[in-house]
Design a protein around this motif. Sequence first.
Motif, short mmCIF file in Angstrom:
data_model
loop_
_atom_site.label_atom_id
_atom_site.label_comp_id
_atom_site.label_asym_id
_atom_site.label_seq_id
_atom_site.Cartn_x
_atom_site.Cartn_y
_atom_site.Cartn_z
N PRO A 125 23.49 10.19 62.10
CA PRO A 125 24.49 10.67 61.13
C PRO A 125 24.20 10.19 59.71
O PRO A 125 24.41 10.93 58.75
CB PRO A 125 25.81 10.11 61.67
N SER A 126 23.72 8.96 59.57
CA SER A 126 23.48 8.41 58.23
C SER A 126 22.27 9.06 57.55
O SER A 126 22.18 9.06 56.32
CB SER A 126 23.26 6.90 58.31
N ASN A 127 21.35 9.62 58.34
CA ASN A 127 20.16 10.24 57.76
C ASN A 127 20.30 11.74 57.54
O ASN A 127 19.44 12.36 56.92
CB ASN A 127 18.94 9.97 58.64
N LEU A 128 21.38 12.35 58.06
CA LEU A 128 21.62 13.77 57.82
C LEU A 128 22.28 13.90 56.45
O LEU A 128 23.46 13.57 56.27
CB LEU A 128 22.51 14.36 58.91
N ILE A 129 21.53 14.37 55.47
CA ILE A 129 22.00 14.45 54.09
C ILE A 129 22.11 15.91 53.68
O ILE A 129 21.13 16.65 53.71
CB ILE A 129 21.05 13.70 53.14
N ILE A 130 23.30 16.33 53.30
CA ILE A 130 23.52 17.70 52.86
C ILE A 130 23.71 17.69 51.35
O ILE A 130 24.70 17.16 50.83
CB ILE A 130 24.77 18.31 53.55
N SER A 131 22.73 18.23 50.63
CA SER A 131 22.79 18.27 49.17
C SER A 131 21.90 19.40 48.67
O SER A 131 21.21 20.05 49.46
CB SER A 131 22.32 16.93 48.58
N ASN A 132 21.89 19.61 47.35
CA ASN A 132 21.07 20.67 46.77
C ASN A 132 19.59 20.36 46.80
O ASN A 132 18.77 21.23 46.48
CB ASN A 132 21.51 20.94 45.33
N THR A 133 19.22 19.13 47.14
CA THR A 133 17.80 18.77 47.17
C THR A 133 17.35 18.33 48.56
O THR A 133 16.20 17.95 48.73
CB THR A 133 17.52 17.63 46.16
N SER A 134 18.22 18.40 49.54
CA SER A 134 17.87 18.02 50.90
C SER A 134 17.44 19.24 51.70
O SER A 134 17.94 20.34 51.49
CB SER A 134 19.08 17.36 51.59
N THR A 135 16.51 19.03 52.64
CA THR A 135 16.09 20.12 53.52
C THR A 135 16.90 20.13 54.82
O THR A 135 16.60 20.91 55.72
CB THR A 135 14.59 20.00 53.87
N ASP A 136 17.92 19.26 54.92
CA ASP A 136 18.75 19.22 56.12
C ASP A 136 19.73 20.38 56.16
O ASP A 136 20.21 20.85 55.11
CB ASP A 136 19.52 17.90 56.18
N ILE A 137 20.07 20.83 57.38
CA ILE A 137 20.88 22.01 57.59
C ILE A 137 22.30 21.61 57.98
O ILE A 137 22.49 20.84 58.93
CB ILE A 137 20.26 22.90 58.69
N PRO A 138 23.30 22.11 57.29
CA PRO A 138 24.69 21.80 57.65
C PRO A 138 24.97 22.16 59.11
O PRO A 138 24.53 23.19 59.60
CB PRO A 138 25.52 22.66 56.69
N GLY A 139 25.74 21.29 59.78
CA GLY A 139 26.12 21.55 61.16
C GLY A 139 25.12 21.08 62.19
O GLY A 139 25.34 21.26 63.39
N THR A 140 24.02 20.45 61.75
CA THR A 140 23.02 19.94 62.70
C THR A 140 23.62 18.82 63.54
O THR A 140 24.21 17.89 63.00
CB THR A 140 21.79 19.41 61.94
N PRO A 141 23.49 18.90 64.87
CA PRO A 141 24.00 17.80 65.72
C PRO A 141 23.26 16.51 65.41
O PRO A 141 22.06 16.51 65.12
CB PRO A 141 23.71 18.30 67.14
N THR A 142 23.99 15.40 65.48
CA THR A 142 23.39 14.09 65.25
C THR A 142 23.53 13.23 66.50
O THR A 142 24.33 13.54 67.39
CB THR A 142 24.06 13.38 64.07
#
Length: 214
Positions: A125-142
């Motif tokens: 959870p701490s490494n899932l970053i949702i921002s305009n510069t992150s490549t992480d996808i909202p809603g990804t299970p952690t």
Amino acid sequence: MKKVNQNCVAVMLLTLLFYSCNKSEQTIAPIIANEALTTIQLQLTNASNSADVQIPQWEQLLNNEGNPLPADTSKAILNLAANSTYNCSLLIFDKTQNPPTNVSAEIFNRRNYHLEYYQPTPISPSNLIISNTSTDIPGTPTSATGPYLNLVVTRTDLDTNNPPLQVGLSTQFVTGAASTGRLRVVQRHQPNAKNGTYAPGSSDFDVNFTVNIK
């Protein structure tokens, strides 16, 4: 008679002006349909070892009736060295064409309409970053406990929006300790709506690669 001619001319000029304005409005920022894409490749080169080159591939072709065949994931495997940095290029092909077409340059030309996402899993959870510069996808299970895939992906290219937004056809992969997992790669198609976030538009493709970090 002269008055009638002046009125006719006035009507014609107004008609031409109305047509010209409508034509201009219709040609501003045209909507571009989703691309026909069949084959996704990641071309990775180890920044410290040019002999370490990985070209995993995900592919889904069509049968003679134009229906999708089962996806071929036999080559969708990344074998990466631990604690290393890789420079990566995303290569995209349309094999419905004859000969097959590399559409990566076309996507780059329309980079103001596209945004690439790279989601490593499992992730904390701490490494899932949702921002305009992150490549992480909202809603990804952690996962609260792990083990985690020790991979971070960063986009290294920009479009020509004002201000510029990231694209993701060029990226940097940074690995940590030995681990395994999956990498989800999604191309978001966002004509006239790109703002650096995942939500606008639709997905041109949404594929997964197996990742082994050794």
